[in-house]
Write an enzyme that holds these catalytic residues in place. Structure first.
Site, PDB file in Angstrom:
ATOM      1  N   GLU A   1       7.803   2.521  -5.939  1.00 46.76           N
ATOM      2  CA  GLU A   1       7.855   1.858  -4.568  1.00 46.76           C
ATOM      3  C   GLU A   1       7.963   3.238  -3.666  1.00 46.76           C
ATOM      4  OE1 GLU A   1       7.244   0.049  -2.443  1.00 46.76           O
ATOM      5  OE2 GLU A   1       8.663  -1.423  -1.912  1.00 46.76           O
ATOM      6  N   ASP A   2       7.736   3.347  -2.073  1.00 49.12           N
ATOM      7  CA  ASP A   2       7.810   4.315  -1.154  1.00 49.12           C
ATOM      8  C   ASP A   2       9.140   4.273  -0.358  1.00 49.12           C
ATOM      9  OD1 ASP A   2       7.496   2.104   0.058  1.00 49.12           O
ATOM     10  OD2 ASP A   2       5.989   2.274   1.425  1.00 49.12           O
TER      11      ASP A   2
ATOM     12  N   LYS B   1       0.842  -1.404  -0.069  1.00 52.27           N
ATOM     13  CA  LYS B   1      -0.339   0.272  -0.119  1.00 52.27           C
ATOM     14  C   LYS B   1       1.069   1.437   0.149  1.00 52.27           C
ATOM     15  CE  LYS B   1      -3.705  -2.504   2.887  1.00 52.27           C
ATOM     16  NZ  LYS B   1      -4.040  -1.851   4.526  1.00 52.27           N
ATOM     17  N   GLY B   2       1.613   1.273   0.088  1.00 56.28           N
ATOM     18  CA  GLY B   2       3.144   2.218   0.787  1.00 56.28           C
ATOM     19  C   GLY B   2       2.979   3.290  -0.157  1.00 56.28           C
TER      20      GLY B   2
ATOM     21  N   PHE C   1      13.108   3.954  11.575  1.00 57.63           N
ATOM     22  CA  PHE C   1      12.163   3.876  10.822  1.00 57.63           C
ATOM     23  C   PHE C   1      11.154   4.861  10.822  1.00 57.63           C
ATOM     24  CE2 PHE C   1       8.055   1.986  10.426  1.00 57.63           C
ATOM     25  CZ  PHE C   1       7.792   1.250  10.001  1.00 57.63           C
TER      26      PHE C   1
ATOM     27  N   ASP D   1      14.443  -0.892   1.520  1.00 53.48           N
ATOM     28  CA  ASP D   1      15.026  -1.084   3.089  1.00 53.48           C
ATOM     29  C   ASP D   1      16.300  -2.096   2.770  1.00 53.48           C
ATOM     30  OD1 ASP D   1      15.376  -1.110   5.636  1.00 53.48           O
ATOM     31  OD2 ASP D   1      13.986  -2.331   5.666  1.00 53.48           O
TER      32      ASP D   1
ATOM     33  N   ARG E   1      -0.005   6.357   8.056  1.00 51.66           N
ATOM     34  CA  ARG E   1      -0.144   6.709   6.167  1.00 51.66           C
ATOM     35  C   ARG E   1      -0.340   7.552   5.587  1.00 51.66           C
ATOM     36  NH1 ARG E   1       1.380   1.270   3.543  1.00 51.66           N
ATOM     37  NH2 ARG E   1       0.033  -0.495   5.037  1.00 51.66           N
TER      38      ARG E   1
HETATM   39  P1  IMP Z   1      12.959  -4.082   1.784  1.00 50.09           P
HETATM   40  O1  IMP Z   1      11.881  -5.226   0.486  1.00 50.09           O
HETATM   41  O2  IMP Z   1      13.307  -4.523   3.105  1.00 50.09           O
HETATM   42  O3  IMP Z   1      13.542  -3.691   1.093  1.00 50.09           O
HETATM   43  O4  IMP Z   1      11.713  -3.447   2.145  1.00 50.09           O
HETATM   44  C1  IMP Z   1      10.675  -3.034   1.643  1.00 50.09           C
HETATM   45  C2  IMP Z   1       9.564  -2.840   1.764  1.00 50.09           C
HETATM   46  O5  IMP Z   1       9.468  -2.440   3.797  1.00 50.09           O
HETATM   47  C3  IMP Z   1       8.689  -0.605   1.317  1.00 50.09           C
HETATM   48  O6  IMP Z   1       7.631  -1.553   1.016  1.00 50.09           O
HETATM   49  C4  IMP Z   1       7.604  -0.898   2.699  1.00 50.09           C
HETATM   50  O7  IMP Z   1       6.626  -0.921   3.371  1.00 50.09           O
HETATM   51  C5  IMP Z   1       8.569  -1.730   3.818  1.00 50.09           C
HETATM   52  N1  IMP Z   1       9.668  -0.624   4.545  1.00 50.09           N
HETATM   53  C6  IMP Z   1      10.473  -1.048   5.399  1.00 50.09           C
HETATM   54  N2  IMP Z   1      10.942   0.142   5.665  1.00 50.09           N
HETATM   55  C7  IMP Z   1       9.722   1.247   6.478  1.00 50.09           C
HETATM   56  C8  IMP Z   1      10.329   1.592   7.215  1.00 50.09           C
HETATM   57  O8  IMP Z   1      11.172   2.185   8.045  1.00 50.09           O
HETATM   58  N3  IMP Z   1       9.107   2.963   7.288  1.00 50.09           N
HETATM   59  C9  IMP Z   1       7.956   1.937   6.867  1.00 50.09           C
HETATM   60  N4  IMP Z   1       7.762   0.653   5.876  1.00 50.09           N
HETATM   61  C10 IMP Z   1       9.002   0.636   5.907  1.00 50.09           C
HETATM   62 MG    MG Z   2       5.696  -1.394   1.048  1.00 47.14          MG
END
Ligand code: IMP
Ligand code: MG
Length: 181
Positions: free
Chosen positions: A105-106, A51-52, A158, A109, A171
């Site tokens: 993407e939002d 959703k982000g 975070f 990480d 959100r």
């Molecule tokens: P990754 O798969 O570890 O790169 O994480 C990506 C997903 O994790 C993003 O689409 C976000 O939904 C969520 N995410 C990662 N870090 C944060 C954060 O600091 N705040 C909120 N959502 C996060």
């Molecule tokens: Mg996301």
């Protein structure tokens, strides 16, 4: 942040709504410039990750002055909080053969979500695929991803607001901040 709730004391402001809007407009201009020729025959296929990225994608689309289509893909990790389990559930009804695709993407990480989504989209044989993220946490990367467009670099903390959440909260906030633990 503009909404005054007691919970807001937990959030340290990082990017104001105005700062975000300016950067999103810049990104939109850059994307439009790069895709002008490529999209002469078929609109740019913007695919936002739910959703982000819903809020970012809505603003970004208005900042790209080119014909675009918008689709959504849902990627969720098990449990209410993000885990490093490596298990992702994908939901979509996409068909992107021969399309120029921009995955939106939002926040990136560890990179796992984008790596899984890239694989999924590449199997559809798009004409091209690029990644656009509003936020990048480069210090948290475990799975390498090639990002074409980044809004802001953020520290390994975070982040909430402007679409990003903590357990589905925050959100709706128009600005972005760091959630204090
Ligand atoms: P990754 O798969 O570890 O790169 O994480 C990506 C997903 O994790 C993003 O689409 C976000 O939904 C969520 N995410 C990662 N870090 C944060 C954060 O600091 N705040 C909120 N959502 C996060
Ligand atoms: Mg996301």
């Amino acid at each position: 942040m503009s909404q005054q709730t007691s919970e807001e004391a937990l959030i340290t402001p990082l990017f104001s709504s105005e700062t975000i809007q300016e950067r999103v407009e810049e990104m939109g201009r850059e994307i439009a410039k790069e895709y002008r020729v490529a999209t002469r025959n078929s609109p740019l296929a913007v695919v936002a990750v739910l959703k982000g990225a819903f809020m970012f994608a809505a603003d970004l689309l208005r900042a790209i002055s080119l014909p675009c289509t918008i689709d959504f893909i849902s990627a969720s990790s098990y449990g209410s909080e993000k885990t490093s389990s490596g298990k992702l559930t994908l939901r979509h009804t996409l068909s992107l053969a021969d399309r120029h695709v921009l995955l939106v993407e939002d926040i990136i990480d560890t990179g796992l979500t984008m790596q899984v989504l890239t694989r999924e989209v590449m199997e559809m044989k798009p004409a091209s695929l690029k990644i656009c993220t509003l936020l990048d946490k480069p210090h948290a990367r475990k799975h390498p991803v090639e990002i074409a467009y980044t809004g802001f670099m953020v520290p390994d903390t975070f982040i909430v607001g402007y679409g990003t959440d903590y357990n589905e909260r925050y959100r709706e906030l128009p600005a972005i901040g760091v959630l204090r633990s």
